[in-house]
Motif scaffolding. Structure first.
Motif, mmCIF file in Angstrom:
data_model
loop_
_atom_site.group_PDB
_atom_site.id
_atom_site.type_symbol
_atom_site.label_atom_id
_atom_site.label_comp_id
_atom_site.label_asym_id
_atom_site.label_seq_id
_atom_site.Cartn_x
_atom_site.Cartn_y
_atom_site.Cartn_z
ATOM 1 N N LEU A 1 -13.372 17.449 -10.838
ATOM 2 C CA LEU A 1 -14.155 17.275 -12.056
ATOM 3 C C LEU A 1 -13.794 15.978 -12.778
ATOM 4 O O LEU A 1 -14.664 15.275 -13.295
ATOM 5 N N PHE A 2 -12.489 15.662 -12.831
ATOM 6 C CA PHE A 2 -12.032 14.502 -13.596
ATOM 7 C C PHE A 2 -11.364 13.434 -12.741
ATOM 8 O O PHE A 2 -10.927 12.409 -13.245
ATOM 9 N N GLY A 3 -11.270 13.675 -11.436
ATOM 10 C CA GLY A 3 -10.672 12.689 -10.541
ATOM 11 C C GLY A 3 -9.167 12.861 -10.415
ATOM 12 O O GLY A 3 -8.514 13.444 -11.281
ATOM 13 N N ASP A 4 -8.628 12.351 -9.326
ATOM 14 C CA ASP A 4 -7.179 12.380 -9.096
ATOM 15 C C ASP A 4 -6.809 11.076 -8.390
ATOM 16 O O ASP A 4 -6.381 11.066 -7.247
ATOM 17 N N ILE A 5 -7.005 9.983 -9.100
ATOM 18 C CA ILE A 5 -6.860 8.661 -8.512
ATOM 19 C C ILE A 5 -5.441 8.386 -8.017
ATOM 20 O O ILE A 5 -5.234 7.646 -7.056
ATOM 21 N N LEU A 6 -4.443 9.016 -8.641
ATOM 22 C CA LEU A 6 -3.061 8.781 -8.236
ATOM 23 C C LEU A 6 -2.739 9.413 -6.881
ATOM 24 O O LEU A 6 -1.713 9.100 -6.281
ATOM 25 N N ALA A 7 -3.623 10.311 -6.412
ATOM 26 C CA ALA A 7 -3.406 10.949 -5.116
ATOM 27 C C ALA A 7 -4.142 10.230 -3.987
ATOM 28 O O ALA A 7 -4.160 10.715 -2.856
ATOM 29 N N VAL A 8 -4.746 9.090 -4.275
ATOM 30 C CA VAL A 8 -5.482 8.341 -3.251
ATOM 31 C C VAL A 8 -4.526 7.834 -2.177
ATOM 32 O O VAL A 8 -3.513 7.196 -2.474
ATOM 33 N N LEU B 1 -8.451 5.103 0.589
ATOM 34 C CA LEU B 1 -8.681 3.718 0.181
ATOM 35 C C LEU B 1 -9.633 3.020 1.153
ATOM 36 O O LEU B 1 -10.532 2.272 0.734
ATOM 37 N N ALA B 2 -9.455 3.301 2.438
ATOM 38 C CA ALA B 2 -10.343 2.707 3.454
ATOM 39 C C ALA B 2 -11.773 3.211 3.269
ATOM 40 O O ALA B 2 -12.741 2.433 3.372
ATOM 41 N N VAL B 3 -11.932 4.507 2.969
ATOM 42 C CA VAL B 3 -13.260 5.080 2.759
ATOM 43 C C VAL B 3 -13.911 4.481 1.514
ATOM 44 O O VAL B 3 -15.096 4.111 1.518
ATOM 45 N N GLY C 1 -7.279 0.418 -17.587
ATOM 46 C CA GLY C 1 -7.195 1.877 -17.679
ATOM 47 C C GLY C 1 -5.988 2.425 -16.934
ATOM 48 O O GLY C 1 -5.298 3.327 -17.428
ATOM 49 N N MET C 2 -5.710 1.880 -15.746
ATOM 50 C CA MET C 2 -4.533 2.309 -14.996
ATOM 51 C C MET C 2 -3.248 1.955 -15.725
ATOM 52 O O MET C 2 -2.291 2.746 -15.758
ATOM 53 N N ALA C 3 -3.219 0.768 -16.318
ATOM 54 C CA ALA C 3 -2.024 0.357 -17.070
ATOM 55 C C ALA C 3 -1.789 1.279 -18.265
ATOM 56 O O ALA C 3 -0.646 1.691 -18.539
ATOM 57 N N LEU C 4 -2.856 1.617 -18.975
ATOM 58 C CA LEU C 4 -2.727 2.513 -20.129
ATOM 59 C C LEU C 4 -2.317 3.919 -19.700
ATOM 60 O O LEU C 4 -1.496 4.569 -20.366
ATOM 61 N N LEU D 1 0.813 -1.216 0.000
ATOM 62 C CA LEU D 1 0.000 0.000 0.000
ATOM 63 C C LEU D 1 0.844 1.262 0.000
ATOM 64 O O LEU D 1 0.315 2.366 -0.128
ATOM 65 N N ASP D 2 2.163 1.123 0.186
ATOM 66 C CA ASP D 2 3.049 2.278 0.091
ATOM 67 C C ASP D 2 3.226 2.712 -1.356
ATOM 68 O O ASP D 2 3.663 3.829 -1.627
ATOM 69 N N ASP D 3 2.918 1.826 -2.305
ATOM 70 C CA ASP D 3 3.038 2.133 -3.729
ATOM 71 C C ASP D 3 1.774 2.868 -4.192
ATOM 72 O O ASP D 3 0.672 2.312 -4.136
ATOM 73 N N PHE D 4 1.933 4.098 -4.657
ATOM 74 C CA PHE D 4 0.771 4.907 -5.032
ATOM 75 C C PHE D 4 0.001 4.274 -6.184
ATOM 76 O O PHE D 4 -1.227 4.398 -6.284
ATOM 77 N N LEU D 5 0.701 3.563 -7.076
ATOM 78 C CA LEU D 5 0.026 2.953 -8.221
ATOM 79 C C LEU D 5 -0.882 1.803 -7.776
ATOM 80 O O LEU D 5 -1.990 1.638 -8.304
ATOM 81 N N ILE D 6 -0.438 1.042 -6.797
ATOM 82 C CA ILE D 6 -1.260 -0.056 -6.275
ATOM 83 C C ILE D 6 -2.472 0.518 -5.536
ATOM 84 O O ILE D 6 -3.599 0.024 -5.688
ATOM 85 N N ARG D 7 -2.260 1.586 -4.753
ATOM 86 C CA ARG D 7 -3.394 2.223 -4.067
ATOM 87 C C ARG D 7 -4.415 2.730 -5.085
ATOM 88 O O ARG D 7 -5.622 2.566 -4.908
ATOM 89 N N ALA D 8 -3.921 3.348 -6.156
ATOM 90 C CA ALA D 8 -4.817 3.890 -7.179
ATOM 91 C C ALA D 8 -5.604 2.776 -7.863
ATOM 92 O O ALA D 8 -6.815 2.904 -8.092
ATOM 93 N N THR D 9 -4.930 1.678 -8.172
ATOM 94 C CA THR D 9 -5.605 0.555 -8.835
ATOM 95 C C THR D 9 -6.657 -0.060 -7.930
ATOM 96 O O THR D 9 -7.775 -0.366 -8.364
ATOM 97 N N LEU D 10 -6.317 -0.257 -6.656
ATOM 98 C CA LEU D 10 -7.282 -0.799 -5.700
ATOM 99 C C LEU D 10 -8.486 0.137 -5.537
ATOM 100 O O LEU D 10 -9.624 -0.322 -5.399
#
Length: 267
Positions: A118-125, A130-132, A231-234, A5-14
């Motif tokens: 407006l468009f989301g910021d999933i990489l900042a999750v 993530l718990a919410v 989508g995250m991979a792309l 969960l320290d990896d921002f990309l994994i948090r974003a994907t989850l």
């Protein structure tokens, strides 16, 4: 797990998968009830919720939840009052979005990246986000699971539901509550302009592959989860916005579904 969960990309994907799983079964009911614009209106009200939360120093999640729920309840209360439903939803949807944008611009001493809402910021999750998101997803899935039969009966026919001892307005209220929760948890992932797309597109794409309502909900969840992963991979590979990339993958799945429908009819 903690290290992962320290990896921002994994948090974003989850986070993307969590929102997709919550939106999928709810999206099926929105498609069946032809409530697409209803989801849009509820999502647009979230921007006004963001402004109110910042103005009163409240949680963004709480502000968006309250405003999304208020909009959904208002639409439910006004339905059937003599005005065309699509017209009323159009007025409320765009009015809420405009009022939210104006309210955000009037905030003093607050620096706000409006595009992230407006468009989301999933990489900042973060971990708390993530718990919410997963807490909201579990709540929505559990609510729909517990009320599945009643919700489905009320969706088929109000008269049939009443004959079966089911209050259709109560089931509408349950869907309204679930929709407000999904909007509140999804705003960080895909933003208010794309929440309705994540609700509707996987469900619409699943329609061609399913023979039962239960199968449609499960397939929609699969399409939504796969859209989040791909989508995250792309987005990572081509440096594109993550939220819109997820929706584009879901739209591609719908394109495949529509093509299969055409081939079946031509055969």
């Amino acid at each position: 797990m903690s290290g992962l969960l320290d990896d921002f990309l994994i948090r974003a994907t989850l986070a993307g998968i969590g929102v997709a799983l919550a939106a999928a079964p709810l999206g099926c009911f929105i498609v069946w009830r032809r409530m697409a614009y209803f989801g849009d209106a509820t999502a647009h009200a979230a921007i006004l919720g963001v402004a109110l939360a910042l103005a009163f120093n409240l949680s963004i999640m709480l502000g968006t939840l309250v405003m999304a729920l208020a909009m959904a309840l208002s639409v439910s209360a006004l339905s059937g009052r003599g005005r065309a439903m699509d017209t009323m939803l159009g007025v409320l949807s765009h009015s809420a979005l405009a009022a939210g944008l104006v309210a955000v611009s009037l905030l003093q001493g607050v620096r706000l990246d409006l595009s992230s809402y407006l468009f989301g910021d999933i990489l900042a999750v973060g971990r708390a986000d993530l718990a919410v998101i997963w807490g909201g997803a579990v709540m929505v899935i559990g609510l729909i699971w517990a009320r599945w039969s009643a919700l489905l009966t009320a969706t088929l026919s109000d008269d049939l539901a009443t004959a079966a001892g089911i209050d259709p307005r109560r089931e509408q209220l349950i869907l309204t509550l679930a929709l407000a929760v999904v909007v509140a948890v999804a705003i960080k992932v895909v933003g208010v302009l794309l929440i309705a797309a994540l609700l509707i597109i996987p469900a619409a794409a699943a329609r061609s592959f399913a023979r039962t309502p239960e199968a449609m909900a499960l397939i929609a969840a699969g399409i939504g989860g796969a859209s989040a992963l791909v989508g995250m991979a792309l987005a990572w590979t081509f440096d594109t916005p993550a939220g819109p990339s997820i929706v584009c993958v879901a739209a591609a799945a719908f394109g495949v579904s529509a093509m299969i429908d055409l081939l079946r009819r031509a055969a």
